[in-house]
Design a protein around this motif. Sequence first.
Motif, short mmCIF file in Angstrom:
data_model
loop_
_atom_site.label_atom_id
_atom_site.label_comp_id
_atom_site.label_asym_id
_atom_site.label_seq_id
_atom_site.Cartn_x
_atom_site.Cartn_y
_atom_site.Cartn_z
N MET A 56 4.08 17.37 22.88
CA MET A 56 4.84 17.27 21.71
C MET A 56 6.36 17.03 22.02
O MET A 56 6.67 17.41 23.18
N HIS A 57 6.85 16.57 20.90
CA HIS A 57 8.29 16.18 20.98
C HIS A 57 8.69 15.57 22.03
O HIS A 57 9.64 15.89 22.84
N GLN A 58 8.17 14.39 22.49
CA GLN A 58 8.65 13.62 23.72
C GLN A 58 9.38 12.35 23.12
O GLN A 58 9.49 11.55 23.92
N SER A 59 9.78 12.24 21.96
CA SER A 59 10.72 11.25 21.55
C SER A 59 12.00 11.25 22.38
O SER A 59 12.60 12.27 22.75
N SER A 60 12.63 9.95 22.56
CA SER A 60 13.96 9.93 23.34
C SER A 60 15.07 10.44 22.38
O SER A 60 16.06 10.53 22.70
N LEU A 61 14.53 10.17 20.95
CA LEU A 61 15.76 10.59 20.03
C LEU A 61 15.15 11.93 18.91
O LEU A 61 14.29 11.72 18.41
N GLN A 62 15.88 13.16 19.34
CA GLN A 62 15.38 14.40 18.82
C GLN A 62 16.63 15.02 18.15
O GLN A 62 17.72 14.74 18.66
N ALA B 179 21.43 17.10 18.65
CA ALA B 179 20.91 15.96 18.91
C ALA B 179 20.72 15.61 20.32
O ALA B 179 21.57 15.61 21.15
N VAL B 180 19.47 15.04 20.83
CA VAL B 180 19.15 14.46 22.05
C VAL B 180 18.97 12.99 22.05
O VAL B 180 17.98 12.46 21.26
N LYS B 181 19.67 12.44 22.98
CA LYS B 181 19.37 10.94 23.09
C LYS B 181 18.98 10.53 24.70
O LYS B 181 19.72 10.90 25.52
N GLU B 182 17.84 10.11 25.18
CA GLU B 182 17.51 9.71 26.27
C GLU B 182 17.92 10.74 27.24
O GLU B 182 18.42 10.81 28.39
N GLY B 183 17.41 12.10 26.84
CA GLY B 183 17.38 13.02 27.82
C GLY B 183 18.64 13.89 27.93
O GLY B 183 18.71 14.90 28.75
N ARG C 103 9.94 24.81 26.27
CA ARG C 103 10.84 25.10 27.59
C ARG C 103 11.22 23.35 27.55
O ARG C 103 10.08 22.75 27.59
N VAL C 104 12.47 22.73 27.55
CA VAL C 104 12.67 21.55 27.51
C VAL C 104 13.56 20.87 28.65
O VAL C 104 14.49 21.84 28.93
N VAL C 105 13.13 20.10 29.25
CA VAL C 105 13.80 19.59 30.53
C VAL C 105 14.08 18.07 30.23
O VAL C 105 13.14 17.19 30.20
N ALA C 106 15.58 17.74 30.33
CA ALA C 106 15.60 16.61 30.29
C ALA C 106 15.30 15.60 29.02
O ALA C 106 14.65 14.60 28.94
N GLY C 107 15.11 16.68 28.01
CA GLY C 107 14.88 16.17 26.66
C GLY C 107 13.16 16.29 26.32
O GLY C 107 12.55 15.98 25.34
N LYS C 108 12.33 16.43 27.46
CA LYS C 108 11.01 16.48 27.25
C LYS C 108 10.36 18.05 27.53
O LYS C 108 10.81 18.68 28.23
N MET C 109 9.39 18.31 26.50
CA MET C 109 8.46 19.58 26.49
C MET C 109 8.03 19.78 28.11
O MET C 109 7.39 18.77 28.42
#
Length: 406
Positions: free
Chosen positions: A1-7, A28-32, A395-401
């Motif tokens: 879930m929530h793996q888009s590079s633009l969040q 806003a998160v872009k590319e981690g 828990r999100v690390v570099a933009g990834k769940m």
Amino acid sequence: MHQSSLQLWINVSLFDGLESATEPMAIAVKEGRIAWLKPVSELSVDDKSGFECIDVKGALMTPGLIDCHTHLVFGGNRAGEFEARLEGASYEEIARAGGGIISTVRATRAASEDELFESAKPRLQALIADGVTTVEIKSGYGLDVENELKMLRVARRLGRELPVRVVTTLLGAHALPPEYKDDADGYISLVCSQMIPAAVAERLADAVDVFCENIAFSVEQCERVYAAAKAHGLAIKGHTEQLSNLGGSAAAARAGALSVDHIEYLDEDGVKALAEADTVATLLPGAFFILRETKMPPIELLRRYQVPMALATDANPGTSPIFSLKLMLNMACTLFRLTPIEALRGVTAHGAQALGLQTEVGRIAPGLQADFCLWDTTNPAELAYSVGLPRLTHRVVAGKMSGGAA
């Protein structure tokens, strides 16, 4: 879930690592990485364009937690010493009788890299489940070149195989190994001339630490290690003023240490030295608690001189067998009288500074890595107030769940 590079995370109750926002925020998160943040009330249609929008409905967001002082890689355990202390033996008596660090050295030397990895993995997973996204792991239970490097290889492997940033620290000067029982200077020479260069050659260490104490190494011996570390381009840290005031913190600060840790016996001159060098004071309430220490760190002096206070588990087999950084928030408040916000800074912005990573992690700010946690509360103080709750939901690390419950 929530793996888009633009969040775009919206309706966030934000603690950014230093302060709490006064209104719902959008991040806003872009590319981690964190691209920007602003109040939800100021969002435009264009701001949302192209983003996966994630409405957290008021949940608290903090930076990913940082445990800046651990000893997660070790063999065996020391439950027997825990029992002995409760029957009246002191930390120093146990150490001088061949227990303490040296008993863990024997078990660690006997263990293979795979065995050390498998025993350390659940300890690190416990920290990850607590919201930790960056952790420092020290060596220090090998006390010879081969086994210190073995521990550091395991630490590096943990960072590769688990969703967490691992910073490694060579703690060769942790205790005097049995083979150098009457030759502390000779052992320090080994650390400086062989151990540090070997760790650097394999790119296994980010920093070098020392234990400056009557039962470990003198200020002068520690200064030799600092000089060797600096000559090889490694950062410096110190276990100082835990059991007595030797002036180890001031010496570490003079050498440019990122942090000095424990510091229950630190005096005002030492605090001034930290302030002048911009060295972080790392508080370790788990060891204070387990050892039933009564000497408090100089919290008011640290506040007065505006020394950043980090907070860590000191997770280790003997004096802090505790693998919960959230518990440290509560202990720092109840035992050391930190405010909940001071404690949270200690495991975010100030924890990052203690590792020299303040331009990368520890804050929710533009340009930094998108490491953050969402919690089942709106109030930052509740993280320190309540043990066991509130629940980590993301828990999100570099933009990834990579943990928590979606």
